[in-house]
Design an enzyme around this catalytic site. Structure first.
Site, PDB file in Angstrom:
ATOM      1  N   ASP A 252      -1.248  -1.713  -3.828  1.00 34.68           N
ATOM      2  CA  ASP A 252      -2.578  -1.871  -3.234  1.00 34.68           C
ATOM      3  C   ASP A 252      -3.187  -0.493  -2.959  1.00 34.68           C
ATOM      4  OD1 ASP A 252      -4.693  -3.295  -2.068  1.00 34.68           O
ATOM      5  OD2 ASP A 252      -3.784  -3.230  -0.068  1.00 34.68           O
ATOM      6  N   HIS A 253      -4.400  -0.284  -3.392  1.00 34.11           N
ATOM      7  CA  HIS A 253      -5.129   0.981  -3.153  1.00 34.11           C
ATOM      8  C   HIS A 253      -4.366   2.221  -3.603  1.00 34.11           C
ATOM      9  CE1 HIS A 253      -8.555  -0.768  -1.128  1.00 34.11           C
ATOM     10  NE2 HIS A 253      -7.720  -1.548  -0.464  1.00 34.11           N
TER      11      HIS A 253
ATOM     12  N   GLY B 210     -10.681  -6.756   1.737  1.00 33.23           N
ATOM     13  CA  GLY B 210     -11.233  -6.919   3.083  1.00 33.23           C
ATOM     14  C   GLY B 210     -11.609  -8.355   3.372  1.00 33.23           C
TER      15      GLY B 210
ATOM     16  N   HIS C 119     -12.528  -3.717   5.273  1.00 33.30           N
ATOM     17  CA  HIS C 119     -11.157  -3.838   5.775  1.00 33.30           C
ATOM     18  C   HIS C 119     -11.118  -3.901   7.304  1.00 33.30           C
ATOM     19  CE1 HIS C 119     -10.416  -2.030   1.722  1.00 33.30           C
ATOM     20  NE2 HIS C 119      -9.498  -2.972   1.735  1.00 33.30           N
ATOM     21  N   GLY C 120     -10.047  -4.522   7.813  1.00 36.51           N
ATOM     22  CA  GLY C 120      -9.798  -4.486   9.248  1.00 36.51           C
ATOM     23  C   GLY C 120     -10.363  -5.682   9.999  1.00 36.51           C
TER      24      GLY C 120
ATOM     25  N   SER D  77       0.858  -1.197   0.000  1.00 37.50           N
ATOM     26  CA  SER D  77       0.000   0.000   0.000  1.00 37.50           C
ATOM     27  C   SER D  77       0.894   1.247   0.000  1.00 37.50           C
ATOM     28  CB  SER D  77      -0.874   0.001   1.259  1.00 37.50           C
ATOM     29  OG  SER D  77      -0.038   0.189   2.393  1.00 37.50           O
TER      30      SER D  77
ATOM     31  N   LYS E 180     -15.513  -6.771  10.768  1.00 36.90           N
ATOM     32  CA  LYS E 180     -16.212  -6.759   9.480  1.00 36.90           C
ATOM     33  C   LYS E 180     -17.719  -6.902   9.633  1.00 36.90           C
ATOM     34  CE  LYS E 180     -12.204  -8.868   7.208  1.00 36.90           C
ATOM     35  NZ  LYS E 180     -11.569  -7.585   6.857  1.00 36.90           N
TER      36      LYS E 180
ATOM     37  N   ASP F 229      -4.547  -8.821   4.693  1.00 40.97           N
ATOM     38  CA  ASP F 229      -3.574  -8.056   5.470  1.00 40.97           C
ATOM     39  C   ASP F 229      -3.802  -8.285   6.965  1.00 40.97           C
ATOM     40  OD1 ASP F 229      -1.712  -6.311   6.443  1.00 40.97           O
ATOM     41  OD2 ASP F 229      -2.557  -4.510   5.573  1.00 40.97           O
TER      42      ASP F 229
ATOM     43  N   ARG G  60      15.578 -11.088  16.997  1.00 35.65           N
ATOM     44  CA  ARG G  60      15.469 -12.390  16.312  1.00 35.65           C
ATOM     45  C   ARG G  60      14.648 -13.382  17.125  1.00 35.65           C
ATOM     46  NH1 ARG G  60      21.853 -12.769  15.517  1.00 35.65           N
ATOM     47  NH2 ARG G  60      21.572 -12.148  17.666  1.00 35.65           N
TER      48      ARG G  60
HETATM   49  O1  G3H Z   1      -6.559  -2.265   2.570  1.00 31.61           O
HETATM   50  C1  G3H Z   1      -5.654  -1.781   3.218  1.00 31.61           C
HETATM   51  C2  G3H Z   1      -4.506  -2.641   3.614  1.00 31.61           C
HETATM   52  O2  G3H Z   1      -4.825  -3.390   4.766  1.00 31.61           O
HETATM   53  C3  G3H Z   1      -3.266  -1.825   3.775  1.00 31.61           C
HETATM   54  O3  G3H Z   1      -3.297  -1.126   4.969  1.00 31.61           O
HETATM   55  O4  G3H Z   1      -2.757   1.196   4.256  1.00 31.61           O
HETATM   56  O5  G3H Z   1      -2.410   0.455   6.621  1.00 31.61           O
HETATM   57  O6  G3H Z   1      -0.911  -0.359   4.788  1.00 31.61           O
HETATM   58  P1  G3H Z   1      -2.290   0.127   5.165  1.00 31.61           P
HETATM   59  P1  13P Z   2      -8.173  -7.219   5.361  1.00 30.69           P
HETATM   60  O1  13P Z   2      -8.174  -6.030   6.260  1.00 30.69           O
HETATM   61  O2  13P Z   2      -9.455  -7.987   5.483  1.00 30.69           O
HETATM   62  O3  13P Z   2      -6.986  -8.095   5.541  1.00 30.69           O
HETATM   63  O4  13P Z   2      -8.141  -6.684   3.836  1.00 30.69           O
HETATM   64  C1  13P Z   2      -6.916  -6.357   3.227  1.00 30.69           C
HETATM   65  C2  13P Z   2      -7.109  -5.653   1.929  1.00 30.69           C
HETATM   66  O5  13P Z   2      -8.168  -5.611   1.345  1.00 30.69           O
HETATM   67  C3  13P Z   2      -5.921  -5.020   1.345  1.00 30.69           C
HETATM   68  O6  13P Z   2      -6.230  -4.308   0.194  1.00 30.69           O
HETATM   69 ZN    ZN Z   3      -8.170  -3.433   0.225  1.00 31.28          ZN
END
Ligand code: G3H
Ligand code: 13P
Ligand code: ZN
Length: 309
Positions: free
Chosen positions: A82-83, A212, A180-181, A50, A184, A256, A281
């Protein structure tokens, strides 16, 4: 094998009815855990970063670590943005060797989303890179974008067809009830498989993406909470639903949150069991192993991509 685009793996996924895991990467241990699992399962895999991950890890490090993964493993591996929030970020990733980018225009109205996506597609295709776009809104948090649950909007299949025809995007992320997150669903998990079926009927040759899509694996949440975490009531998409999605035309499943939980639970356990530990480690080795186990489970038991490399 050099980095590949998602084109061939998606074609195979649509023909043979399985999905490819797209896992978010932020550091070396996460990358190693994912690719070690994918290599053992002989599975194609998508590593996605991302804007936040790029800001954290920095492009040269991400590129070199992924190059190292390719030196060690002979599996189809795509590097995906991503995004992507705007044209400039997509261009920067394309210019830096990413083989796939997502332009997330879901925050705009339909016409603006079409125009922005088309602009990215034109640039990406002239550089041999593929583009994922998004139509419909997921409830929850996407990078800098906050979409309130009240605004959550399922993808309209007819609009999806028009969108793909007008933009020429290579794959499409749709909203069918995921978010996401770690939170859900308030009650029962529910996905609109009827919308997915209609989308597949109208655009059968377009690979479909599910964002998500973490399971929010209960054992991982319990482990985090047992060792001092505070993540009450977390709930994700059950494995059975993701399996059904992978059999019903979803080609890419984004994960994620489950990796975050895997890593955090393992580290918390080490710290709780032995507060004298301060050698990274000692806690990053079990964290990496937990990521590997989590990814292997998804590839083998849920997405069905084992031996599809
Ligand atoms: O959809 C979002 C992903 O979980 C990436 O999350 O923008 O915090 O890296 P982030
Ligand atoms: P999650 O938060 O469900 O893992 O989704 C991740 C996602 O869509 C990243 O683009
Ligand atoms: Zn996403």
């Amino acid at each position: 094998m050099p980095l590949v685009t998602t084109k061939d793996m998606f074609e195979k996924s649509m023909k043979e009815h399985f999905a490819i895991g797209a896992f978010n990467v932020n550091n070396m241990e996460i990358i190693q855990g994912i690719v070690d699992a994918a290599a053992k399962e002989n599975s194609p895999v998508i590593l996605q970063a991302s804007s936040g991950a790029i800001k954290y890890a920095r492009i040269p490090y991400l590129k070199k670590m992924i190059e190292a993964a390719l030196e060690e493993h002979d599996i189809p591996l795509a590097l995906h943005l991503d995004h992507g929030p705007d044209f400039e970020t997509c261009k920067m990733c394309i210019d830096n060797g990413f083989t796939s980018v997502m332009i997330d225009g879901s925050k705009y109205d339909f016409e603006e989303n079409v125009a922005l996506t088309k602009k990215v597609v034109d640039y990406a295709h002239s550089h041999g890179v593929v583009v994922e776009a998004e139509l419909g809104k997921l409830a929850g948090i996407e990078d800098d974008v906050n979409v309130s649950e009240a605004d959550a909007m399922y993808t309209d299949p007819e609009q999806a067809k028009e969108f793909v025809e007008r933009t020429g995007c290579d794959s499409l992320a749709i909203a069918i009830g995921t978010s996401h997150g770690a939170y859900k669903f308030k009650g029962e998990a529910k996905l609109r498989f009827d919308i997915l079926a209609k989308v597949k009927e109208l655009i059968p040759n377009t690979p479909i993406v599910l964002h998500g899509a973490s399971t929010v694996i209960p054992e991982l949440v319990e482990k985090c909470n047992k060792y001092g975490g505070n993540i009450p009531g977390a709930k994700g998409v059950p494995d059975e639903m993701l399996h059904e999605a992978s059999l019903s035309g979803v080609s890419k499943i984004n994960v994620d949150t489950d990796l975050r939980l895997a890593m955090t639970g393992a580290i918390r356990e080490v710290f709780a069991e032995d507060p004298s530990v301060f050698d990274p480690r000692k806690y990053l080795t079990p964290a990496r192993a937990q990521i590997e186990e989590t990814v292997a489970h998804k590839i083998r038991e849920v997405f069905g991509s084992s031996n599809k490399a």
